[in-house]
Write a protein that holds these residues in place. Structure first.
Motif, PDB file in Angstrom:
ATOM      1  N   LYS A 237      53.014  56.234  17.842  1.00 48.35           N
ATOM      2  CA  LYS A 237      53.037  56.338  19.304  1.00 48.35           C
ATOM      3  C   LYS A 237      53.964  55.314  19.932  1.00 48.35           C
ATOM      4  O   LYS A 237      54.088  55.234  21.135  1.00 48.35           O
ATOM      5  N   GLN A 238      54.616  54.490  19.102  1.00 48.21           N
ATOM      6  CA  GLN A 238      55.490  53.452  19.626  1.00 48.21           C
ATOM      7  C   GLN A 238      56.833  54.041  20.031  1.00 48.21           C
ATOM      8  O   GLN A 238      57.210  55.120  19.602  1.00 48.21           O
ATOM      9  N   ALA A 239      57.548  53.296  20.847  1.00 48.84           N
ATOM     10  CA  ALA A 239      58.882  53.721  21.276  1.00 48.84           C
ATOM     11  C   ALA A 239      59.804  53.798  20.067  1.00 48.84           C
ATOM     12  O   ALA A 239      59.625  53.069  19.101  1.00 48.84           O
ATOM     13  N   PRO A 240      60.801  54.678  20.125  1.00 48.16           N
ATOM     14  CA  PRO A 240      61.731  54.770  18.999  1.00 48.16           C
ATOM     15  C   PRO A 240      62.519  53.478  18.824  1.00 48.16           C
ATOM     16  O   PRO A 240      62.651  52.692  19.744  1.00 48.16           O
ATOM     17  N   GLU A 241      63.041  53.299  17.637  1.00 54.68           N
ATOM     18  CA  GLU A 241      63.852  52.123  17.324  1.00 54.68           C
ATOM     19  C   GLU A 241      65.124  52.164  18.166  1.00 54.68           C
ATOM     20  O   GLU A 241      65.777  53.192  18.268  1.00 54.68           O
ATOM     21  N   TYR A 242      65.468  51.078  18.792  1.00 57.73           N
ATOM     22  CA  TYR A 242      66.669  51.016  19.602  1.00 57.73           C
ATOM     23  C   TYR A 242      67.739  50.216  18.901  1.00 57.73           C
ATOM     24  O   TYR A 242      67.443  49.326  18.119  1.00 57.73           O
ATOM     25  N   ASP A 243      68.985  50.513  19.208  1.00 53.69           N
ATOM     26  CA  ASP A 243      70.099  49.741  18.691  1.00 53.69           C
ATOM     27  C   ASP A 243      70.242  48.533  19.614  1.00 53.69           C
ATOM     28  O   ASP A 243      70.882  48.617  20.662  1.00 53.69           O
ATOM     29  N   LEU A 244      69.617  47.438  19.248  1.00 61.14           N
ATOM     30  CA  LEU A 244      69.567  46.266  20.114  1.00 61.14           C
ATOM     31  C   LEU A 244      70.937  45.640  20.317  1.00 61.14           C
ATOM     32  O   LEU A 244      71.221  45.103  21.378  1.00 61.14           O
TER      33      LEU A 244
ATOM     34  N   SER B 260      73.795  47.218  20.577  1.00 59.49           N
ATOM     35  CA  SER B 260      74.461  48.007  21.625  1.00 59.49           C
ATOM     36  C   SER B 260      73.876  47.674  22.995  1.00 59.49           C
ATOM     37  O   SER B 260      74.612  47.584  23.975  1.00 59.49           O
ATOM     38  N   LEU B 261      72.559  47.489  23.051  1.00 59.53           N
ATOM     39  CA  LEU B 261      71.916  47.129  24.308  1.00 59.53           C
ATOM     40  C   LEU B 261      72.450  45.788  24.806  1.00 59.53           C
ATOM     41  O   LEU B 261      72.773  45.630  25.983  1.00 59.53           O
ATOM     42  N   TYR B 262      72.565  44.819  23.900  1.00 64.31           N
ATOM     43  CA  TYR B 262      73.112  43.503  24.256  1.00 64.31           C
ATOM     44  C   TYR B 262      74.524  43.649  24.817  1.00 64.31           C
ATOM     45  O   TYR B 262      74.856  43.082  25.865  1.00 64.31           O
ATOM     46  N   LEU B 263      75.373  44.407  24.127  1.00 60.03           N
ATOM     47  CA  LEU B 263      76.762  44.565  24.577  1.00 60.03           C
ATOM     48  C   LEU B 263      76.833  45.252  25.941  1.00 60.03           C
ATOM     49  O   LEU B 263      77.637  44.868  26.797  1.00 60.03           O
ATOM     50  N   GLU B 264      75.978  46.242  26.149  1.00 60.86           N
ATOM     51  CA  GLU B 264      75.957  46.919  27.453  1.00 60.86           C
ATOM     52  C   GLU B 264      75.514  45.965  28.559  1.00 60.86           C
ATOM     53  O   GLU B 264      76.089  45.960  29.649  1.00 60.86           O
ATOM     54  N   CYS B 265      74.501  45.155  28.282  1.00 64.11           N
ATOM     55  CA  CYS B 265      74.043  44.176  29.281  1.00 64.11           C
ATOM     56  C   CYS B 265      75.136  43.150  29.556  1.00 64.11           C
ATOM     57  O   CYS B 265      75.373  42.785  30.712  1.00 64.11           O
TER      58      CYS B 265
ATOM     59  N   TYR C  48      66.912  42.238  36.291  1.00 61.39           N
ATOM     60  CA  TYR C  48      68.334  42.088  36.627  1.00 61.39           C
ATOM     61  C   TYR C  48      68.690  40.614  36.809  1.00 61.39           C
ATOM     62  O   TYR C  48      69.706  40.144  36.309  1.00 61.39           O
ATOM     63  N   MET C  49      67.840  39.903  37.524  1.00 59.73           N
ATOM     64  CA  MET C  49      68.112  38.494  37.790  1.00 59.73           C
ATOM     65  C   MET C  49      68.032  37.670  36.493  1.00 59.73           C
ATOM     66  O   MET C  49      68.856  36.787  36.264  1.00 59.73           O
ATOM     67  N   ALA C  50      67.045  37.951  35.652  1.00 56.09           N
ATOM     68  CA  ALA C  50      66.892  37.194  34.408  1.00 56.09           C
ATOM     69  C   ALA C  50      68.071  37.415  33.464  1.00 56.09           C
ATOM     70  O   ALA C  50      68.584  36.466  32.856  1.00 56.09           O
ATOM     71  N   VAL C  51      68.523  38.648  33.342  1.00 58.29           N
ATOM     72  CA  VAL C  51      69.654  38.938  32.455  1.00 58.29           C
ATOM     73  C   VAL C  51      70.929  38.310  33.013  1.00 58.29           C
ATOM     74  O   VAL C  51      71.712  37.701  32.283  1.00 58.29           O
ATOM     75  N   ALA C  52      71.129  38.437  34.318  1.00 53.82           N
ATOM     76  CA  ALA C  52      72.310  37.832  34.941  1.00 53.82           C
ATOM     77  C   ALA C  52      72.277  36.317  34.755  1.00 53.82           C
ATOM     78  O   ALA C  52      73.301  35.701  34.436  1.00 53.82           O
ATOM     79  N   ASP C  53      71.104  35.716  34.914  1.00 56.95           N
ATOM     80  CA  ASP C  53      70.962  34.270  34.742  1.00 56.95           C
ATOM     81  C   ASP C  53      71.278  33.860  33.306  1.00 56.95           C
ATOM     82  O   ASP C  53      71.937  32.847  33.073  1.00 56.95           O
ATOM     83  N   TYR C  54      70.838  34.642  32.327  1.00 54.26           N
ATOM     84  CA  TYR C  54      71.116  34.335  30.929  1.00 54.26           C
ATOM     85  C   TYR C  54      72.628  34.274  30.683  1.00 54.26           C
ATOM     86  O   TYR C  54      73.134  33.317  30.105  1.00 54.26           O
TER      87      TYR C  54
END
Length: 127
Positions: free
Chosen positions: A67-74, A76-81, A106-112
Motif C-alpha cells: 500500500k506504500q507509494a511507488p519507488e521514486y527516482d530521488l 531526478s527529483l533532486y535535479l528538478e528541485c 517551497y520555502m524550505a527547498v528554496a532555503d536549502y
C-alpha cells in the motif's frame, strides 16, 4: 496436498520461506503432526502472481508494503528541485500554494539551495 519441500521447489524459494509464508497466511496449509501440508491451489496461485525475487519489502510507518507509494527516482527529483529553485520562489507561487504545507515546502527547498549557494560563495572567498 504438497509438502513444504515440494512447495519450495515449485516456488523457487527455501523451505524456511515456505513455512514463513504459511505462518503469515500467504499460503494455505495445515499442520499434520509436525509436518505442514499445503494446498496445491494456494501454491500455484502464488506462483502465478510471480512475486518479486529477493527479500520482501518491509512496511514503512506501519503501512503495508503493498500500500506504500511507488519507488521514486530521488536523484531526478533532486535535479528538478535544484532547477526549479535556482532563484527564490516568487511570492505569487507561495500565495497560490494549495496548503500551508505546500507553501512551507517551497520555502524550505528554496532555503536549502540558498544556503548551499552561500557556502559555495564563502568557500570561494566571494562572500
Amino acid at each position: 496436498m504438497l509438502s513444504v519441500s515440494q512447495s519450495a521447489e515449485i516456488l523457487g524459494i527455501s523451505p524456511a520461506r515456505v513455512r514463513k509464508l504459511v505462518s503469515e497466511g500467504a499460503l494455505d496449509g495445515v499442520k499434520i503432526g509436525g509436518t505442514w501440508a499445503l494446498q496445491e491451489a494456494s501454491v500455484y496461485d502464488r506462483l502465478s502472481k510471480k512475486p518479486r525475487a529477493g527479500r520482501p519489502v518491509r512496511a514503512i510507518g506501519g503501512m503495508p508494503a503493498d500500500k506504500q507509494a511507488p519507488e521514486y527516482d530521488l536523484h531526478s527529483l533532486y535535479l528538478e528541485c535544484k532547477q526549479a529553485f535556482r532563484f527564490e520562489p516568487s511570492l505569487r507561487s507561495i500565495e497560490e500554494a494549495e496548503t500551508q504545507e505546500e507553501a512551507g515546502f517551497y520555502m524550505a527547498v528554496a532555503d536549502y539551495f540558498l544556503q548551499h549557494k552561500q557556502r559555495e560563495l564563502i568557500a570561494q572567498g566571494v562572500y
